[in-house]
Enzyme design. Structure first.
Site, PDB file in Angstrom:
ATOM      1  N   ASP A  58      -3.498   7.671  -2.847  1.00  0.00           N
ATOM      2  CA  ASP A  58      -4.234   7.142  -3.951  1.00  0.00           C
ATOM      3  C   ASP A  58      -5.139   8.484  -3.632  1.00  0.00           C
ATOM      4  O   ASP A  58      -6.093   8.563  -3.395  1.00  0.00           O
ATOM      5  CB  ASP A  58      -5.581   5.988  -2.768  1.00  0.00           C
ATOM      6  CG  ASP A  58      -6.531   5.706  -3.889  1.00  0.00           C
ATOM      7  OD1 ASP A  58      -5.853   5.342  -4.816  1.00  0.00           O
ATOM      8  OD2 ASP A  58      -7.487   4.976  -3.152  1.00  0.00           O
ATOM      9  N   GLU A  93       0.412  -1.633  -0.040  1.00  0.00           N
ATOM     10  CA  GLU A  93      -0.228  -0.036   0.099  1.00  0.00           C
ATOM     11  C   GLU A  93       0.560   1.227  -0.006  1.00  0.00           C
ATOM     12  O   GLU A  93       0.813   2.374  -0.304  1.00  0.00           O
ATOM     13  CB  GLU A  93      -0.592   0.425   1.021  1.00  0.00           C
ATOM     14  CG  GLU A  93      -1.902  -0.599   0.751  1.00  0.00           C
ATOM     15  CD  GLU A  93      -3.548  -0.640  -0.194  1.00  0.00           C
ATOM     16  OE1 GLU A  93      -3.178   0.542  -0.416  1.00  0.00           O
ATOM     17  OE2 GLU A  93      -3.519  -1.902   0.275  1.00  0.00           O
TER      18      GLU A  93
END
Length: 152
Positions: free
Chosen positions: A53, A40
């Site tokens: 993100d 991530e």
């Protein structure tokens, strides 16, 4: 010059004690937590003030703030506990949704659901079809095996 894996391990080692505590509290292998952190956020290396993100993901494990309130600082034990709790919840949802799957398949489905939501996990054969890169659970499992061999 350090290899990519060694520099990733060095970054991850900063969080090792937090990861171990959270893993113990939540009943999740610390190597799996480290693997999700690696996938991530590259152990925080690709975050900007804790965000990733397109500012939808928060922290080392990229909790999606469109669906969850952020808890704790981006690199805190509180954040890791929240995100690991979300993972545990998805594993339980996949266990309920697919009771005939093996434990390993349910775990992999839960990992895929952590990335894409349990509603997009439709079969074991295509567990990653809706995940980022269409390889999320496979990649996380491979990373977890690597972290397990390397002290997590």
């Amino acid at each position: 010059m350090r290899s990519r894996e060694n520099s990733g391990t060095t970054r991850m080692n900063k969080y090792k004690s937090k990861i171990n505590r959270v893993g113990s509290q939540c009943g999740i292998d610390p190597a799996l937590i480290a693997a999700i952190i690696s996938r991530e956020s590259r152990a925080g290396n690709i975050l900007h003030n804790g965000w990733g993100d397109h500012n939808n993901g928060w922290g080392l494990m990229q909790v999606d703030i469109r669906y969850h309130q952020k808890e704790g600082d981006w690199d805190s034990e509180e954040h890791l506990r929240q995100a690991t709790g979300i993972l545990v919840n998805f594993i339980k949802k996949i266990q309920t949704k697919f009771p005939s799957w093996s434990r390993e398949q349910q775990l992999k489905g839960g990992i895929a659901a952590y990335n894409t939501g349990d509603g997009k996990v439709l079969s074991y054969e295509n567990v990653d079809q809706n995940t980022t890169g269409k390889d999320y659970s496979n990649d996380v499992v491979a990373r977890a095996k690597w972290y397990k061999r390397n002290g997590f």
